[in-house]
Design a protein around this motif. Sequence first.
Motif, mmCIF file in Angstrom:
data_model
loop_
_atom_site.group_PDB
_atom_site.id
_atom_site.type_symbol
_atom_site.label_atom_id
_atom_site.label_comp_id
_atom_site.label_asym_id
_atom_site.label_seq_id
_atom_site.Cartn_x
_atom_site.Cartn_y
_atom_site.Cartn_z
ATOM 1 N N THR A 127 37.907 -32.590 -15.447
ATOM 2 C CA THR A 127 36.512 -33.109 -15.593
ATOM 3 C C THR A 127 36.270 -34.386 -16.413
ATOM 4 N N GLN A 128 35.163 -34.985 -15.921
ATOM 5 C CA GLN A 128 34.578 -36.156 -16.567
ATOM 6 C C GLN A 128 35.926 -37.232 -16.541
ATOM 7 N N GLN A 273 38.655 -52.090 -20.158
ATOM 8 C CA GLN A 273 37.505 -52.717 -19.391
ATOM 9 C C GLN A 273 36.079 -51.988 -19.552
ATOM 10 N N VAL A 274 36.201 -50.768 -19.881
ATOM 11 C CA VAL A 274 34.744 -50.093 -20.321
ATOM 12 C C VAL A 274 34.193 -50.698 -21.556
ATOM 13 N N ALA A 295 38.583 -39.855 -25.439
ATOM 14 C CA ALA A 295 38.749 -40.339 -24.014
ATOM 15 C C ALA A 295 39.591 -39.130 -23.380
ATOM 16 N N GLN A 296 40.863 -38.919 -24.164
ATOM 17 C CA GLN A 296 41.455 -38.167 -23.617
ATOM 18 C C GLN A 296 41.120 -36.419 -23.585
ATOM 19 N N GLY A 301 32.916 -39.627 -19.708
ATOM 20 C CA GLY A 301 31.496 -39.146 -19.582
ATOM 21 C C GLY A 301 31.005 -39.362 -21.236
ATOM 22 N N VAL A 302 31.774 -39.081 -22.183
ATOM 23 C CA VAL A 302 31.256 -38.763 -23.602
ATOM 24 C C VAL A 302 31.459 -40.396 -24.138
ATOM 25 N N ILE A 303 32.724 -41.050 -23.653
ATOM 26 C CA ILE A 303 32.807 -42.542 -24.106
ATOM 27 C C ILE A 303 31.574 -43.464 -23.675
ATOM 28 N N THR A 304 31.435 -43.111 -22.464
ATOM 29 C CA THR A 304 30.532 -44.330 -21.706
ATOM 30 C C THR A 304 28.902 -43.959 -22.436
#
Length: 345
Positions: A127-128, A273-274, A295-296, A301-304
């Motif tokens: 997920t995500q 890249q993000v 991220a892991q 989703g949360v990071i962006t």
Amino acid sequence: MDRITYTKNDSDPRRFLPAVTSGPYPQEAKQTLAWLISYAAEHNWTLGDMAAQAGVSAKTMRSILKGIYEANAEPHLLALAALRARLTVDQAGEDLPFVETKLARYTMDLAEFTRRYHYAAVMIGPTQWGKTEAVKEYARRHPDKVVLVRCPVSASPTRLLYRIAKQIGAGTTLKPEDMIDRILRYLTPDHLLIIDEIHHVLRSDKMGMKGVEQVRELRDMSGCGLLLTATPEFEAAMEESPVWSDMLKQLSKRNACRVYRLPSAISTEDLRQVWEFYGFPEPDAGLRASVEAAAQDSGYGVITKRMNLARIAAKNAGVPVTWDYYLGAIKKLQDMEDGNMPDDV
């Protein structure tokens, strides 16, 4: 089986996709028209809405989409290209921007491979992990080749047929057998049918299984490619449940179905890249480790969302975005989760 050409109730712009793809305009203009039709479908625009945005009458818009506009269409095509450019900018403000990471490119390449060679494939990823955004982007880039729907949480054959029929602009008040007929008259071997979040069928028992069987039948009868996206729980069910294992065998013909697994970890290269996309400088080792761990644990989703919130705050302050704004975004989101509404949301 011939592809359908709609002639009735053509207020739905999606009905013009076949005419656009086979029309007389240059390829770039065809792509623009197909993109606008896809945008109209996502935003529930009628043909009249589309015409109003373009500054022409509904009659003129209909003639352009059908490829039968008798006067010089070039000024209108230029105006439509400008409309697409404006909507693209506006769309970036509606959703989080799409960042083409290595993982996203892999997902889109898999979609292209599946469509081109008429495969049936199941793509497994946590997920995500960016599956949905990548297949949505692929569909945006190939609106005349892709039919993308999200599997209903409560899945059944009829609900899946309804969503597919709605996506192609066919009637959704038809009987199931009539919806199947309309869908099969639309789909060709050059199409890719994507069912996103197919793991929802696991919660619908026999009706969910019948839904998968219905999708398999559409694929077999039309010859189109089929891509199902799912979380690891779907793969576990296929491996551990004899019933779901048999379903996978039925989904494949001559071993043409494959299960593709996305990497179990998000690479630092993709994360770079993000953060570079959002304008962040290279973080120090400790902060980079923190971002990687988040991220892991929670996916893209949360990071962006944090990075987007930080970028907005920095923009409002009139300064370049820094990691202090990222840390501030984390605190702000945590405060809101705790029921403490910040002064500036």
